[in-house]
Design an enzyme around this catalytic site. Structure first.
Site, PDB file in Angstrom:
ATOM      1  N   LYS A   1     -14.541  -3.327  -5.695  1.00  0.00           N
ATOM      2  CA  LYS A   1     -15.345  -2.183  -5.908  1.00  0.00           C
ATOM      3  C   LYS A   1     -14.458  -1.028  -6.456  1.00  0.00           C
ATOM      4  O   LYS A   1     -14.787   0.060  -7.093  1.00  0.00           O
ATOM      5  CB  LYS A   1     -15.841  -1.520  -4.504  1.00  0.00           C
ATOM      6  CG  LYS A   1     -14.969  -1.433  -3.355  1.00  0.00           C
ATOM      7  CD  LYS A   1     -15.843  -1.335  -2.161  1.00  0.00           C
ATOM      8  CE  LYS A   1     -15.023  -1.888  -1.024  1.00  0.00           C
ATOM      9  NZ  LYS A   1     -15.709  -2.282   0.211  1.00  0.00           N
TER      10      LYS A   1
ATOM     11  N   LYS B   1       0.927  -1.396   0.022  1.00  0.00           N
ATOM     12  CA  LYS B   1       0.030  -0.119   0.113  1.00  0.00           C
ATOM     13  C   LYS B   1       0.757   1.160  -0.042  1.00  0.00           C
ATOM     14  O   LYS B   1       0.485   2.301  -0.516  1.00  0.00           O
ATOM     15  CB  LYS B   1      -1.160   0.027   1.247  1.00  0.00           C
ATOM     16  CG  LYS B   1      -1.919  -1.055   0.974  1.00  0.00           C
ATOM     17  CD  LYS B   1      -2.934  -1.127   2.202  1.00  0.00           C
ATOM     18  CE  LYS B   1      -4.091  -1.988   2.066  1.00  0.00           C
ATOM     19  NZ  LYS B   1      -4.963  -1.879   3.107  1.00  0.00           N
TER      20      LYS B   1
ATOM     21  N   LYS C   1      -9.531 -10.359  -8.908  1.00  0.00           N
ATOM     22  CA  LYS C   1     -10.625 -10.410  -7.789  1.00  0.00           C
ATOM     23  C   LYS C   1     -11.591  -9.314  -7.980  1.00  0.00           C
ATOM     24  O   LYS C   1     -11.497  -8.400  -8.429  1.00  0.00           O
ATOM     25  CB  LYS C   1      -9.908 -10.343  -6.406  1.00  0.00           C
ATOM     26  CG  LYS C   1     -10.594 -10.529  -5.191  1.00  0.00           C
ATOM     27  CD  LYS C   1     -10.040 -10.513  -3.984  1.00  0.00           C
ATOM     28  CE  LYS C   1     -11.170 -10.976  -2.639  1.00  0.00           C
ATOM     29  NZ  LYS C   1     -10.337 -10.641  -1.624  1.00  0.00           N
TER      30      LYS C   1
END
Length: 329
Positions: free
Chosen positions: A195, A109, A192
């Site tokens: 959203k 991240k 995967k």
């Protein structure tokens, strides 16, 4: 058996969230004492406005209620239970920099901009540990990507107990449901369902209308071959495997049973059957969700009721931790 799990308040829950986590949570309510929370404190490390955070927290709470989380569980949002934050600060005296530096999600991240990343992104695994340990949870539902964080929680609990000379925190065990499938994108069977995907056609949102669900499944990527008669024939066919997995999860059967039923049929026959099943399973959730979103004050009230119960469970653990390290006079 005390089960605890949380979900980020980023909104727009989809079929992958439902089949991979929420449906499992609903079933877990019969397995033990369950606490489920909206991780609004964790969302502070992301770029979300205050208005968005408030709205998505309520919307996600409504979604969980609509999906079947009920009075058998304690449902709340983190920020209403200050014991999470207080225990997190205590545990930051136990956790070690080396442990956090090894966390793969921190590396992923933060990327190359580690100096510009918020401190919370580095230390949020300690907050995750506090989320679990403040309730003395015995089991935590985890996916493959969260196993490392649960191992860190166990390390922190073990070290705190040893350093303080007290057997306060149990070492939580992973709860991995074999029935929980990994749902992939409708546009790419190797990615995967997410959203964050820019294409809305890649996912089925839990708020989608019946017609939208049917349209998305009709347009879902597949291949030209018919379905095989056994699951081994799905290898090397990621889109076909994904659609079979979705059908199996919705119908509460195994992929082997799905291909036994539809083997030899093409997607022109299988997709309509999948669409009908998806509509039948998801429409009631959407209808309950719509009603709940029309009364957001009631949803907020449900969260406060859950938080009151959560605080009652968390307070004695925090007090014991404070006493163990000399913070209670």
């Amino acid at each position: 058996m005390r089960i605890l799990s949380g979900i980020q308040t980023t909104g727009n829950l989809h079929l992958g969230n439902y089949l991979g986590a929420i449906k499992q949570w609903v079933a877990m309510q019969d397995q033990g004492e369950c606490l489920f929370f909206l991780a609004d404190l964790h969302s502070l490390t992301g770029n979300i406005t205050p208005t968005e955070r408030t709205a998505t927290t309520l919307e996600m709470a409504a979604t969980l209620l609509a999906a079947g989380i009920d009075d058998r569980s304690i449902l709340f949002n983190q920020a209403r239970v200050p014991e999470h934050s207080e225990l997190c600060w205590i545990l930051q005296g136990t956790a070690r920099m080396g442990w956090l530096n090894r966390m793969t999600q921190w590396k992923d991240k933060a990327g190359k901009n580690r100096d510009g990343a918020p401190v919370g992104l580095f230390t949020y695994p300690v907050l995750q540990a506090a989320d679990i340990l403040v309730y003395q949870a015995t089991h935590v539902p985890v996916g493959e990507d969260q196993k490392q964080h649960l191992e860190l929680t166990r390390d922190i609990a073990e070290k705190f107990n040893a350093d303080a000379g007290i057997d306060l925190f149990p070492l939580p065990e992973p709860l991995i449901s074999k029935a929980a499938p990994r749902i992939m994108s409708l546009r790419d069977g190797l990615a995967k369902m997410s959203k964050s995907d820019p294409s809305d056609l890649s996912r089925i949102n839990l708020i989608d209308s019946d017609d939208t669900i049917v349209s998305k499944i009709k347009k879902a990527k597949s291949d030209a071959d018919v379905l095989p008669g056994d699951v081994d024939g799905l290898e090397g066919r990621p889109e076909a495997k994904n659609l079979v997995t979705i059908y199996a999860a919705l119908a509460d059967v195994t992929p082997a049973e799905v291909v036994a039923q539809f083997g030899g049929q093409g997607f022109g026959q299988f997709k309509p059957a999948l669409a009908d099943l998806a509509v039948a399973k998801l429409a009631p959730i959407r209808e309950r969700l719509t009603k709940l979103l029309d009364d957001r004050a009631a949803v907020a009230g449900a969260l406060e009721k859950g938080a009151e119960k959560a605080r009652a469970l968390a307070a004695p653990t925090l007090r014991a931790a404070q006493q163990a390290i000399g913070l209670q006079v």
